[in-house]
Design a protein around this motif. Structure first.
Motif, PDB file in Angstrom:
ATOM      1  N   THR A 101      38.486  52.298  54.079  1.00  0.00           N
ATOM      2  CA  THR A 101      38.049  51.128  53.323  1.00  0.00           C
ATOM      3  C   THR A 101      36.616  50.738  53.657  1.00  0.00           C
ATOM      4  O   THR A 101      36.241  50.647  54.831  1.00  0.00           O
ATOM      5  CB  THR A 101      38.971  49.932  53.612  1.00  0.00           C
ATOM      6  OG1 THR A 101      40.308  50.263  53.213  1.00  0.00           O
ATOM      7  CG2 THR A 101      38.524  48.687  52.861  1.00  0.00           C
ATOM      8  N   ASP A 102      35.819  50.508  52.625  1.00  0.00           N
ATOM      9  CA  ASP A 102      34.503  49.890  52.785  1.00  0.00           C
ATOM     10  C   ASP A 102      34.727  48.384  52.887  1.00  0.00           C
ATOM     11  O   ASP A 102      35.247  47.768  51.950  1.00  0.00           O
ATOM     12  CB  ASP A 102      33.632  50.213  51.562  1.00  0.00           C
ATOM     13  CG  ASP A 102      32.257  49.558  51.624  1.00  0.00           C
ATOM     14  OD1 ASP A 102      32.013  48.739  52.536  1.00  0.00           O
ATOM     15  OD2 ASP A 102      31.427  49.868  50.746  1.00  0.00           O
ATOM     16  N   PRO A 103      34.370  47.761  54.020  1.00  0.00           N
ATOM     17  CA  PRO A 103      34.616  46.311  54.183  1.00  0.00           C
ATOM     18  C   PRO A 103      34.044  45.466  53.047  1.00  0.00           C
ATOM     19  O   PRO A 103      34.575  44.393  52.743  1.00  0.00           O
ATOM     20  CB  PRO A 103      33.940  45.989  55.517  1.00  0.00           C
ATOM     21  CG  PRO A 103      33.946  47.284  56.262  1.00  0.00           C
ATOM     22  CD  PRO A 103      33.747  48.345  55.211  1.00  0.00           C
ATOM     23  N   ASN A 104      32.982  45.945  52.410  1.00  0.00           N
ATOM     24  CA  ASN A 104      32.356  45.190  51.328  1.00  0.00           C
ATOM     25  C   ASN A 104      33.218  45.145  50.072  1.00  0.00           C
ATOM     26  O   ASN A 104      32.949  44.352  49.166  1.00  0.00           O
ATOM     27  CB  ASN A 104      30.993  45.792  50.986  1.00  0.00           C
ATOM     28  CG  ASN A 104      29.992  45.652  52.119  1.00  0.00           C
ATOM     29  OD1 ASN A 104      29.956  44.624  52.803  1.00  0.00           O
ATOM     30  ND2 ASN A 104      29.189  46.676  52.331  1.00  0.00           N
ATOM     31  N   THR A 105      34.246  45.993  49.993  1.00  0.00           N
ATOM     32  CA  THR A 105      35.109  46.015  48.809  1.00  0.00           C
ATOM     33  C   THR A 105      36.319  45.097  48.956  1.00  0.00           C
ATOM     34  O   THR A 105      37.068  44.918  47.994  1.00  0.00           O
ATOM     35  CB  THR A 105      35.609  47.444  48.526  1.00  0.00           C
ATOM     36  OG1 THR A 105      36.453  47.882  49.610  1.00  0.00           O
ATOM     37  CG2 THR A 105      34.445  48.411  48.374  1.00  0.00           C
ATOM     38  N   ILE A 106      36.521  44.514  50.145  1.00  0.00           N
ATOM     39  CA  ILE A 106      37.673  43.625  50.354  1.00  0.00           C
ATOM     40  C   ILE A 106      37.391  42.282  49.686  1.00  0.00           C
ATOM     41  O   ILE A 106      36.396  41.631  49.992  1.00  0.00           O
ATOM     42  CB  ILE A 106      37.957  43.419  51.853  1.00  0.00           C
ATOM     43  CG1 ILE A 106      38.235  44.770  52.525  1.00  0.00           C
ATOM     44  CG2 ILE A 106      39.142  42.474  52.041  1.00  0.00           C
ATOM     45  CD1 ILE A 106      38.412  44.677  54.024  1.00  0.00           C
ATOM     46  N   PRO A 107      38.231  41.838  48.749  1.00  0.00           N
ATOM     47  CA  PRO A 107      37.989  40.564  48.066  1.00  0.00           C
ATOM     48  C   PRO A 107      38.006  39.384  49.034  1.00  0.00           C
ATOM     49  O   PRO A 107      38.640  39.430  50.089  1.00  0.00           O
ATOM     50  CB  PRO A 107      39.153  40.478  47.069  1.00  0.00           C
ATOM     51  CG  PRO A 107      39.611  41.887  46.888  1.00  0.00           C
ATOM     52  CD  PRO A 107      39.410  42.547  48.221  1.00  0.00           C
ATOM     53  N   SER A 108      37.328  38.333  48.660  1.00  0.00           N
ATOM     54  CA  SER A 108      37.366  37.105  49.458  1.00  0.00           C
ATOM     55  C   SER A 108      38.656  36.347  49.163  1.00  0.00           C
ATOM     56  O   SER A 108      39.163  36.373  48.041  1.00  0.00           O
ATOM     57  CB  SER A 108      36.163  36.218  49.146  1.00  0.00           C
ATOM     58  OG  SER A 108      36.170  35.839  47.776  1.00  0.00           O
ATOM     59  N   ASP A 109      39.186  35.703  50.168  1.00  0.00           N
ATOM     60  CA  ASP A 109      40.428  34.934  50.049  1.00  0.00           C
ATOM     61  C   ASP A 109      40.108  33.452  50.219  1.00  0.00           C
ATOM     62  O   ASP A 109      39.711  33.023  51.296  1.00  0.00           O
ATOM     63  CB  ASP A 109      41.416  35.393  51.124  1.00  0.00           C
ATOM     64  CG  ASP A 109      42.783  34.731  50.986  1.00  0.00           C
ATOM     65  OD1 ASP A 109      42.874  33.673  50.341  1.00  0.00           O
ATOM     66  OD2 ASP A 109      43.759  35.275  51.529  1.00  0.00           O
ATOM     67  N   PRO A 110      40.256  32.632  49.153  1.00  0.00           N
ATOM     68  CA  PRO A 110      39.949  31.209  49.257  1.00  0.00           C
ATOM     69  C   PRO A 110      40.730  30.475  50.334  1.00  0.00           C
ATOM     70  O   PRO A 110      40.300  29.433  50.827  1.00  0.00           O
ATOM     71  CB  PRO A 110      40.307  30.670  47.865  1.00  0.00           C
ATOM     72  CG  PRO A 110      40.175  31.845  46.964  1.00  0.00           C
ATOM     73  CD  PRO A 110      40.627  33.024  47.788  1.00  0.00           C
ATOM     74  N   MET A 111      41.888  31.029  50.731  1.00  0.00           N
ATOM     75  CA  MET A 111      42.708  30.393  51.758  1.00  0.00           C
ATOM     76  C   MET A 111      42.588  31.095  53.101  1.00  0.00           C
ATOM     77  O   MET A 111      43.281  30.737  54.054  1.00  0.00           O
ATOM     78  CB  MET A 111      44.183  30.381  51.326  1.00  0.00           C
ATOM     79  CG  MET A 111      44.473  29.499  50.133  1.00  0.00           C
ATOM     80  SD  MET A 111      46.219  29.566  49.650  1.00  0.00           S
ATOM     81  CE  MET A 111      47.022  28.818  51.065  1.00  0.00           C
ATOM     82  N   GLY A 112      41.743  32.108  53.186  1.00  0.00           N
ATOM     83  CA  GLY A 112      41.651  32.865  54.425  1.00  0.00           C
ATOM     84  C   GLY A 112      42.976  33.519  54.734  1.00  0.00           C
ATOM     85  O   GLY A 112      43.622  34.079  53.861  1.00  0.00           O
ATOM     86  N   ASP A 113      43.401  33.444  55.992  1.00  0.00           N
ATOM     87  CA  ASP A 113      44.694  34.008  56.397  1.00  0.00           C
ATOM     88  C   ASP A 113      45.767  32.944  56.502  1.00  0.00           C
ATOM     89  O   ASP A 113      46.749  33.093  57.208  1.00  0.00           O
ATOM     90  CB  ASP A 113      44.564  34.720  57.751  1.00  0.00           C
ATOM     91  CG  ASP A 113      43.710  35.974  57.639  1.00  0.00           C
ATOM     92  OD1 ASP A 113      43.854  36.680  56.639  1.00  0.00           O
ATOM     93  OD2 ASP A 113      42.917  36.233  58.557  1.00  0.00           O
ATOM     94  N   SER A 114      45.602  31.841  55.751  1.00  0.00           N
ATOM     95  CA  SER A 114      46.523  30.710  55.902  1.00  0.00           C
ATOM     96  C   SER A 114      47.933  31.028  55.465  1.00  0.00           C
ATOM     97  O   SER A 114      48.857  30.283  55.775  1.00  0.00           O
ATOM     98  CB  SER A 114      46.013  29.497  55.111  1.00  0.00           C
ATOM     99  OG  SER A 114      45.900  29.804  53.731  1.00  0.00           O
ATOM    100  N   GLY A 115      48.108  32.161  54.741  1.00  0.00           N
ATOM    101  CA  GLY A 115      49.471  32.516  54.356  1.00  0.00           C
ATOM    102  C   GLY A 115      50.340  32.822  55.544  1.00  0.00           C
ATOM    103  O   GLY A 115      51.561  32.789  55.467  1.00  0.00           O
TER     104      GLY A 115
END
Length: 227
Positions: free
Chosen positions: A189-203
């Motif tokens: 995985t290219d780290p730049n391709t990981i989408p942003s998560d508006p909640m972070g890891d709050s799940g």
């Protein structure tokens, strides 16, 4: 602002939702909404959805530009985070008080943070691929032209291509690519391709915050703490 112990809340949810599930098919709760998010039930037309709304088997969610929605399943706290310009159908069937979850991603981007599944399992299907999960964290991006990308964040996902019937295992740090011509591949995985998560890891945090309006129209927050 209210606080509740999650263990007690889960017992209440089980009592209110799981037993009537065979007839009402209540399977999840909307815990976060940003921007334009609509839902449709039984082809009755799309309506705006709000935090605290209950989702039933077969409900269709649609996010617009800059829209975002997060839902939590009532049996095990597995979470789906649905990003902008996406359309998802949420389905589930009850198996001994456990929901067998089947998600249809018609288009767009979602993050699945899945609690280890004891029975039934958790699958996400697109027009080209199926992701089969027992318990993990990953992003799935589906586009009619570029195909499907599955980005492993934690755990392991079995990634199937429906055209060829081939499958591969995607683990942390790897991305699977599934195309309409039947090809299936994986790469680092290219780290730049990981989408942003508006909640972070709050799940996966120990606190859930549900925002809603009371009958008087006043905004409230329900904070659910759990161990």
């Amino acid at each position: 602002m209210f606080k509740r112990n999650f263990g007690m809340m889960l017992m209440i949810l089980n009592f209110l939702f799981l037993f009537p599930l065979r007839s009402a098919d209540k399977i999840a709760i909307v815990i976060k909404v940003i921007g334009e998010v609509d839902f449709e039930r039984q082809s009755a037309g799309f309506k705006t959805i709000k935090p605290g709304s209950i989702l039933e088997n077969g409900d269709r969610l649609r996010t617009g530009k800059n829209g975002f929605a997060a839902i939590i399943f009532i049996d095990d706290k597995s979470t789906l985070k649905i990003k902008e310009n996406s359309e998802v159908i949420i389905s589930g069937s009850i198996l001994q008080n456990t929901i067998s979850k089947k998600i249809r991603l018609n288009q767009g981007t979602l993050r699945a943070q899945v609690t280890p599944q004891k029975k039934g399992g958790f699958t996400i299907q697109t027009a080209v691929s199926v992701a089969s999960v027992k318990g993990t964290d990953f992003w799935l991006l589906s586009d009619a032209l570029s195909g499907d990308q599955l980005i492993g964040i934690e755990g392991l996902v079995t990634f199937y291509n429906l055209i060829s019937g081939d499958s591969i295992s995607i683990t942390i740090g790897n991305t699977g690519l599934s195309l309409a011509d039947g090809s299936l591949d994986s790469f680092v995985t290219d780290p730049n391709t990981i989408p942003s998560d508006p909640m972070g890891d709050s799940g996966s945090s120990n606190e859930l915050k549900i925002e809603f309006q009371d009958p008087a129209g006043e905004k409230k927050s329900l904070i659910i703490e759990y161990k």
